[in-house]
Design a protein around this motif. Sequence first.
Motif, PDB file in Angstrom:
ATOM      1  N   MET A  53      26.022   1.788  91.963  1.00  0.00           N
ATOM      2  CA  MET A  53      25.306   0.508  91.932  1.00  0.00           C
ATOM      3  C   MET A  53      24.960   0.070  93.355  1.00  0.00           C
ATOM      4  SD  MET A  53      27.432  -1.350  88.845  1.00  0.00           S
ATOM      5  CE  MET A  53      26.211  -2.569  88.330  1.00  0.00           C
ATOM      6  N   ARG A  54      25.933   0.271  94.248  1.00  0.00           N
ATOM      7  CA  ARG A  54      25.700  -0.128  95.644  1.00  0.00           C
ATOM      8  C   ARG A  54      24.627   0.771  96.271  1.00  0.00           C
ATOM      9  NH1 ARG A  54      30.822   0.268  97.501  1.00  0.00           N
ATOM     10  NH2 ARG A  54      31.278  -1.750  96.538  1.00  0.00           N
ATOM     11  N   TRP A  55      24.753   2.060  96.019  1.00  0.00           N
ATOM     12  CA  TRP A  55      23.819   3.025  96.642  1.00  0.00           C
ATOM     13  C   TRP A  55      22.384   2.753  96.188  1.00  0.00           C
ATOM     14  CZ3 TRP A  55      20.348   6.793  95.115  1.00  0.00           C
ATOM     15  CH2 TRP A  55      19.961   7.732  96.090  1.00  0.00           C
ATOM     16  N   ASP A  56      22.196   2.436  94.906  1.00  0.00           N
ATOM     17  CA  ASP A  56      20.824   2.230  94.418  1.00  0.00           C
ATOM     18  C   ASP A  56      20.194   0.997  95.063  1.00  0.00           C
ATOM     19  OD1 ASP A  56      18.896   3.544  93.018  1.00  0.00           O
ATOM     20  OD2 ASP A  56      19.289   2.571  91.095  1.00  0.00           O
ATOM     21  N   GLU A  57      21.020   0.016  95.369  1.00  0.00           N
ATOM     22  CA  GLU A  57      20.486  -1.161  96.079  1.00  0.00           C
ATOM     23  C   GLU A  57      20.085  -0.772  97.498  1.00  0.00           C
ATOM     24  OE1 GLU A  57      23.486  -4.193  95.905  1.00  0.00           O
ATOM     25  OE2 GLU A  57      23.182  -4.550  93.764  1.00  0.00           O
ATOM     26  N   GLU A  58      20.972  -0.002  98.159  1.00  0.00           N
ATOM     27  CA  GLU A  58      20.719   0.320  99.568  1.00  0.00           C
ATOM     28  C   GLU A  58      19.606   1.349  99.733  1.00  0.00           C
ATOM     29  OE1 GLU A  58      24.597   1.501 100.845  1.00  0.00           O
ATOM     30  OE2 GLU A  58      25.340  -0.579 100.864  1.00  0.00           O
TER      31      GLU A  58
ATOM     32  N   TRP B  79      16.696   2.233  85.992  1.00  0.00           N
ATOM     33  CA  TRP B  79      15.336   2.005  86.498  1.00  0.00           C
ATOM     34  C   TRP B  79      14.417   3.180  86.201  1.00  0.00           C
ATOM     35  CZ3 TRP B  79      12.800  -2.227  88.064  1.00  0.00           C
ATOM     36  CH2 TRP B  79      13.568  -3.375  88.254  1.00  0.00           C
ATOM     37  N   THR B  80      14.896   4.372  86.507  1.00  0.00           N
ATOM     38  CA  THR B  80      14.014   5.539  86.331  1.00  0.00           C
ATOM     39  C   THR B  80      14.265   6.142  84.955  1.00  0.00           C
ATOM     40  OG1 THR B  80      15.648   6.823  87.591  1.00  0.00           O
ATOM     41  CG2 THR B  80      13.732   6.037  88.775  1.00  0.00           C
ATOM     42  N   GLY B  81      13.620   5.550  83.976  1.00  0.00           N
ATOM     43  CA  GLY B  81      13.785   5.989  82.592  1.00  0.00           C
ATOM     44  C   GLY B  81      13.795   4.797  81.655  1.00  0.00           C
ATOM     45  N   ASN B  82      14.579   3.757  82.028  1.00  0.00           N
ATOM     46  CA  ASN B  82      14.699   2.628  81.104  1.00  0.00           C
ATOM     47  C   ASN B  82      13.679   1.532  81.414  1.00  0.00           C
ATOM     48  OD1 ASN B  82      16.821   4.277  80.519  1.00  0.00           O
ATOM     49  ND2 ASN B  82      18.399   2.719  80.599  1.00  0.00           N
TER      50      ASN B  82
ATOM     51  N   LEU C 179      13.094  12.928  88.376  1.00  0.00           N
ATOM     52  CA  LEU C 179      13.305  11.865  89.364  1.00  0.00           C
ATOM     53  C   LEU C 179      14.769  11.452  89.408  1.00  0.00           C
ATOM     54  CD1 LEU C 179      12.408   9.670  91.326  1.00  0.00           C
ATOM     55  CD2 LEU C 179      11.459   8.376  89.406  1.00  0.00           C
ATOM     56  N   THR C 180      15.392  11.338  88.243  1.00  0.00           N
ATOM     57  CA  THR C 180      16.784  10.864  88.237  1.00  0.00           C
ATOM     58  C   THR C 180      17.730  11.944  88.759  1.00  0.00           C
ATOM     59  OG1 THR C 180      16.188   9.389  86.444  1.00  0.00           O
ATOM     60  CG2 THR C 180      18.531   9.708  86.831  1.00  0.00           C
ATOM     61  N   VAL C 181      17.443  13.211  88.483  1.00  0.00           N
ATOM     62  CA  VAL C 181      18.276  14.270  89.076  1.00  0.00           C
ATOM     63  C   VAL C 181      18.122  14.237  90.600  1.00  0.00           C
ATOM     64  CG1 VAL C 181      18.638  16.766  89.299  1.00  0.00           C
ATOM     65  CG2 VAL C 181      18.259  15.771  87.044  1.00  0.00           C
ATOM     66  N   PHE C 182      16.880  14.078  91.071  1.00  0.00           N
ATOM     67  CA  PHE C 182      16.696  14.021  92.532  1.00  0.00           C
ATOM     68  C   PHE C 182      17.503  12.861  93.112  1.00  0.00           C
ATOM     69  CE2 PHE C 182      14.076  12.559  96.259  1.00  0.00           C
ATOM     70  CZ  PHE C 182      14.517  13.554  97.120  1.00  0.00           C
ATOM     71  N   ARG C 183      17.475  11.730  92.410  1.00  0.00           N
ATOM     72  CA  ARG C 183      18.230  10.562  92.897  1.00  0.00           C
ATOM     73  C   ARG C 183      19.735  10.839  92.880  1.00  0.00           C
ATOM     74  NH1 ARG C 183      16.990   5.444  92.322  1.00  0.00           N
ATOM     75  NH2 ARG C 183      17.571   4.887  90.192  1.00  0.00           N
ATOM     76  N   ASP C 184      20.220  11.496  91.817  1.00  0.00           N
ATOM     77  CA  ASP C 184      21.668  11.746  91.811  1.00  0.00           C
ATOM     78  C   ASP C 184      22.041  12.800  92.862  1.00  0.00           C
ATOM     79  OD1 ASP C 184      22.434  14.392  90.607  1.00  0.00           O
ATOM     80  OD2 ASP C 184      21.544  13.653  88.764  1.00  0.00           O
ATOM     81  N   GLN C 185      21.116  13.718  93.140  1.00  0.00           N
ATOM     82  CA  GLN C 185      21.402  14.697  94.210  1.00  0.00           C
ATOM     83  C   GLN C 185      21.466  14.002  95.579  1.00  0.00           C
ATOM     84  OE1 GLN C 185      18.340  17.726  93.863  1.00  0.00           O
ATOM     85  NE2 GLN C 185      19.359  18.734  92.147  1.00  0.00           N
TER      86      GLN C 185
ATOM     87  N   THR D 183      15.667  21.102  79.745  1.00  0.00           N
ATOM     88  CA  THR D 183      15.898  22.413  80.354  1.00  0.00           C
ATOM     89  C   THR D 183      16.107  22.305  81.866  1.00  0.00           C
ATOM     90  OG1 THR D 183      13.549  22.605  80.784  1.00  0.00           O
ATOM     91  CG2 THR D 183      14.344  23.493  78.670  1.00  0.00           C
ATOM     92  N   PRO D 184      16.593  23.372  82.457  1.00  0.00           N
ATOM     93  CA  PRO D 184      16.671  23.396  83.923  1.00  0.00           C
ATOM     94  C   PRO D 184      15.305  23.222  84.569  1.00  0.00           C
ATOM     95  CG  PRO D 184      17.868  25.255  82.976  1.00  0.00           C
ATOM     96  CD  PRO D 184      17.181  24.570  81.834  1.00  0.00           C
ATOM     97  N   THR D 185      14.238  23.629  83.889  1.00  0.00           N
ATOM     98  CA  THR D 185      12.900  23.454  84.475  1.00  0.00           C
ATOM     99  C   THR D 185      12.539  21.972  84.537  1.00  0.00           C
ATOM    100  OG1 THR D 185      12.201  25.620  83.699  1.00  0.00           O
ATOM    101  CG2 THR D 185      10.447  24.027  84.173  1.00  0.00           C
ATOM    102  N   VAL D 186      12.726  21.274  83.413  1.00  0.00           N
ATOM    103  CA  VAL D 186      12.380  19.847  83.390  1.00  0.00           C
ATOM    104  C   VAL D 186      13.317  19.058  84.318  1.00  0.00           C
ATOM    105  CG1 VAL D 186      12.425  17.811  81.899  1.00  0.00           C
ATOM    106  CG2 VAL D 186      11.295  19.900  81.127  1.00  0.00           C
ATOM    107  N   TYR D 187      14.585  19.402  84.323  1.00  0.00           N
ATOM    108  CA  TYR D 187      15.562  18.661  85.135  1.00  0.00           C
ATOM    109  C   TYR D 187      15.556  19.136  86.591  1.00  0.00           C
ATOM    110  CZ  TYR D 187      17.940  16.109  81.344  1.00  0.00           C
ATOM    111  OH  TYR D 187      18.247  15.237  80.330  1.00  0.00           O
ATOM    112  N   GLU D 188      15.998  20.372  86.793  1.00  0.00           N
ATOM    113  CA  GLU D 188      16.248  20.813  88.175  1.00  0.00           C
ATOM    114  C   GLU D 188      14.965  21.170  88.931  1.00  0.00           C
ATOM    115  OE1 GLU D 188      18.552  21.558  85.846  1.00  0.00           O
ATOM    116  OE2 GLU D 188      20.326  20.630  86.733  1.00  0.00           O
ATOM    117  N   LYS D 189      14.057  21.876  88.269  1.00  0.00           N
ATOM    118  CA  LYS D 189      12.803  22.136  88.985  1.00  0.00           C
ATOM    119  C   LYS D 189      12.054  20.813  89.150  1.00  0.00           C
ATOM    120  CE  LYS D 189       8.704  25.078  89.114  1.00  0.00           C
ATOM    121  NZ  LYS D 189       7.936  26.118  88.387  1.00  0.00           N
ATOM    122  N   GLY D 190      12.151  19.959  88.143  1.00  0.00           N
ATOM    123  CA  GLY D 190      11.551  18.625  88.258  1.00  0.00           C
ATOM    124  C   GLY D 190      12.089  17.892  89.481  1.00  0.00           C
ATOM    125  N   ALA D 191      13.372  18.012  89.731  1.00  0.00           N
ATOM    126  CA  ALA D 191      13.966  17.359  90.908  1.00  0.00           C
ATOM    127  C   ALA D 191      13.424  17.973  92.194  1.00  0.00           C
ATOM    128  CB  ALA D 191      15.487  17.485  90.869  1.00  0.00           C
TER     129      ALA D 191
END
Length: 877
Positions: free
Chosen positions: A234-239, A303-306, A322-328, A377-385
Motif C-alpha cells: 500500500m505504501r509502495w503504490d502511493e510512493e 487500480w490496474t484491473g479494478n 501491467l500488474t506483473v510489471f508493477r509487482d516485479q 498464460t506466461p505470455t499474457v502475464y510474463e511477456k506482457g510484463a
Amino acid sequence: PKAILLKDYVAPAWWIDTVDLSFDLHEGETIVTARLGIRRNHEVPRGPLVLDGQELELLSVAVGSRPLGPDDYACTPDHLTLNDLPDDGAVVEMVTRIHPESNTALEGLYKSSGNYCTQCEAEGFRKITYFQDRPDVMATYRVRVEANRQAYPVLLSNGNLVDQGDAADGRHWALWEDPWPKPCYLFALVAGKLVHIEDRYRTRSGRDVALRIYVEPGNEDKCGHAMESLIKSMRWDEEAYGLEYDLDIFNIVAVGDFNMGAMENKSLNIFNTKYILARPDTATDTDFLGIETVVAHEYFHNWTGNRVTCRDWFQLSLKEGLTVFRDQQFSADMNSAPVKRIQDVTRLRQVQFAEDAGPTAHPVRPESYIEINNFYTPTVYEKGAEVLRMYHTLLGAAGYRRGIDLYFARHDGQAVTTDDFLAAMRDANPDRAVDWDQFRRWYAQAGTPAVSGEGTYDAPSRTYRLTLRQTLAPTPGQPDKRPMLIPVSMGLVGPDGRDLPLKLAGEDEAVTGTRVLALREAEQDFTFTGVAASPVPSLFRGFSAPVKLSFDYTDADLTFLMAHDSDPFNRWEAGQTLAARLLLGLVADRAAGHDMIVPASFVDAIGQTLSRAGEDPAFTALALTLPSENYLGQLMGVIDVDGIHAARELVRGTIGRSHRASLLATYHGNAGQGAFSVSPEAIGRRAVKNAALAYLMAAGDGEGRALALAQYRTATGMTDVIAALALIADSDMPERADALSAFAAKWRQEPLVMDKWFMIQATSARPETLAEVRALLSHPGFNIRNPNKVYALIGAFTGNAVAFHAAGGAGYEFLADRVIELNRLNPQVASRMAKAFARWRNYDAERQAAAKVALERVAHTPDLSRDVYEIVSRSLE
Ligand code: HT7
Ligand code: ZN
C-alpha cells in the motif's frame, strides 16, 4: 467448440448499472435472487437482453413487478434471453438455485473445507446467476448473505458492511455495499468459520483502512508476513505510482482449494493458502518471497484491473502484464533488484519462451480463444510484463510515469484496451521518437524474436561497428512476421573492464555507461566513434527485451564479461551462456560416442565465482546454478533427454569434487546465522549455502551426504530442511526412506508442507520416480480434487525432464490418465496439466510416437471440456 474472435467484439445492447444480490445459503442448495437495474445502450442497434448462465436452475423471472411466464423469455443451457424490455430501463429480477457443495471445478460459488467462497474470473459469475458475464458491463453491487450463524459466523462480500442481523432458525445475515462500479468477475462472497488477524493502514491523504486476513482456525500465527507485505504494498503504490486505496476496508481470505494463486476481487481478495500462510518452520524463503509478490500483485490490481478494467478478455494483459510489471518493480525495491531480475528472466525463459516455441503460442493480445481460462498464460502475464518494461526502457522512468498518470486520468472507471494504454503512453510523451505502430507489434505478433549479431573494431578510425539482425519465426496462425521495435540497452566494456563512452556516428555528445539503441530493421548497423580500444559489447543489459540473443562472443569474452560487466544481470548472463555452450557441447560429444570432458577453464570460472561468494551471496547462488535441463532442451533441435541429464550431472560432480574446499568454506561460512530472518541478506546466505551443499552432494562421496543428513536433522527453518531433504530424496542414501517418512509423520496435518513433500519426490531424477508418484496418488495426504496437490505431485512430475520424458512413454501414459480423470472434476486444472504435452514434437521419434498416442487418447475422451479440448487439439495440429 466455437472460437471467440477479437474482431467480433461489439458493445452490449444493454448496460447493467446496479446489481442487488441475495444469497440464501443452505446445506444442499443455495438460492440466489438477483435484481439487475438495466438501461439500453443507445450506441448500438436495439437488441434483446442476452444473459449468460451455466448450471443454473431458473426458478422465476420478473421485469419490474411483472412476473414472466415461460413464453416471455427463452432459456437454454447457456443463456436467458429477454425481449421487449422498456427502452427507458427496468429492474429484472431472477431467482436461481445452485449447488456449491458439489462444485469441483472451483469456479463460481463453491466450498473449500466447508466454507463457501467464490471465484468469478474469468467467466464464473454465470454459474451464480444469469448475467452479462463480460468485463465491459460495470455495475455497483449490494449483496445480502444469509446463512446459519453457528456454521458460518463470518459473512463477507465486496465493499462496506452496511447492516447485519439475526434471522429465524439460528440464521444470520449481512448486507454489503460496494460503491465502486465493477465488472462481475470482481464479485466475491465468503461465508464460513474463519478467524482473522487485523491491522490498520493510514493512506497518505489520511484515510484509515482496516486490514483483515481471514484464515481457518489454527492458522492465525502464519499470517504476519502476508499482512506486512500488504502494508508495504500500500505504501509502495502511493510512493511509486501515486495510487491510494479507495475504501475503508481491505479483506483477504485464504482458502485451501483454489485453481490459481489469488484473486483481486474488489476489497475482498481471495487467496490460495499457499500465498498467505508462512512461518519459518513451515515455509521456505521462496514461499515468503512468493507471498510478498502475490499479495502486492493482488493489491496493485485495485487500480490496474479494478478501477480501470479490460473491455474484453483479449485485453487480459492490459491488467495482468501491467500488474506483473508493477509487482516485479515492487519486489525489486523490497529485495535485491538484480537477483529479482535474474529470477524473473529465468522463469520467463523456462516457461514463456517454451510456450512461444510450441503449438499453444499466442500473442500478448490473443485474437481468438475457445476457452478464456486457457489464456492465463506466461505470455499474457510474463511477456506482457516485459512489454511494460520496454515502455519504461524506451520512455525512461519519468516518461513512463507521465503515461501512467494520463492513462488513469483518461480511463478511471472504464473498461478499455491495450491500444488505449499505448495511446496514453504515446500522448503523454509527444517528444519521444518512438514508432508506436511498430511497438504495437509486441501485442500482436507471437513468438520470441531471435537477435544475432557481431561487432568489428577498426583501430585506425577508432570505430566499433555493431551489426544486429532480428528474425521472428512463424507461429500457429501467423506465418509472416514483421520486424519488431527492440530496445537494446547496452554498453561497450573496455579492456580494463570499465564502460567506454558511447557516441554514435553523427552525435555530438558521448554517453558513459549504458544507453538504449532502437533495433527496428531486420538488419541494422550501429557505428560508435571515438572508441579508444577494442571493446566487448554488453548487450540487452537487464534483459531489456524478451529476445533470444546469439552473438559471436568467444569463451574468453564471456569469461571477461562474467568478471567485469558493470551490469549484474549481464555478468550472470555471460556465465549462463558459457555454461549452456559447454553443456550442449558435452551432449553432442556423448551423442557422437565420445567421452565427455569438462574443460578446466569452465571449472576455474566457477571457482572464481565461488571465491566472490562473500560479496553477494544471493547473486553467487544464482551464478553457481547451471541452466536447467528443461531450458537446455529448448536450445536443441531434438531434445536429448538423457544426454542433457548426463552432461549436467557430470559437470555438477566435477565442480563438487574440484572445489570441495571452497564449497565447504562457503557452506560453513553461511551457516548458523543467528535469529531467523527473511531479510534479503539472510535469504542470500541460505541460498548460497544450499547451492554449495548441492555441489558437495553431487561430488558423490560421504562428505556431502553427511552434511545433508545433519542439516536435515538439525535445521529448524523449512528452507534448510527442504533443501537437505530434496537432496536426500534424489539420492540412493540408505537414510532416504526414513527421512521421508519422518517428515510426513511430522507434517501430515499441514497441507502446504505436505505439498513440498510430494513435490520433492516427484522431481527426483531416480528411475523409480514414476512408480513412486503413482503410489503417492493413494497417499492419505493426496487428493486429486485439491489443485495444490495436483500441482505438487502431477505438475511437478511433468516438469521432471528425465522422469516425465523417460524412454518408453510411461510418463506420458500416466499424464493422459490424470488429465482424463481431472477433466471430469476440474477442467481448468486438467488443461493446465495437459499443457505439459505441448512440446512433444521436440523429442525423438520414439518419444513422439508415445506422446501422440497419449494425446490422442485424451482427445477421444467422451465429454471433453472446452479447456482440455483446446489444448489437446492445438497440440495435435
Ligand atoms: N486475476 C486473477 C486470475 C485468476 C483466475 C483466472 C482463471 C481461473 C481462476 C483464477 N483465479 C485467479 C489472478 C491474478 O492474476 O491476479
Ligand atoms: Zn493478476
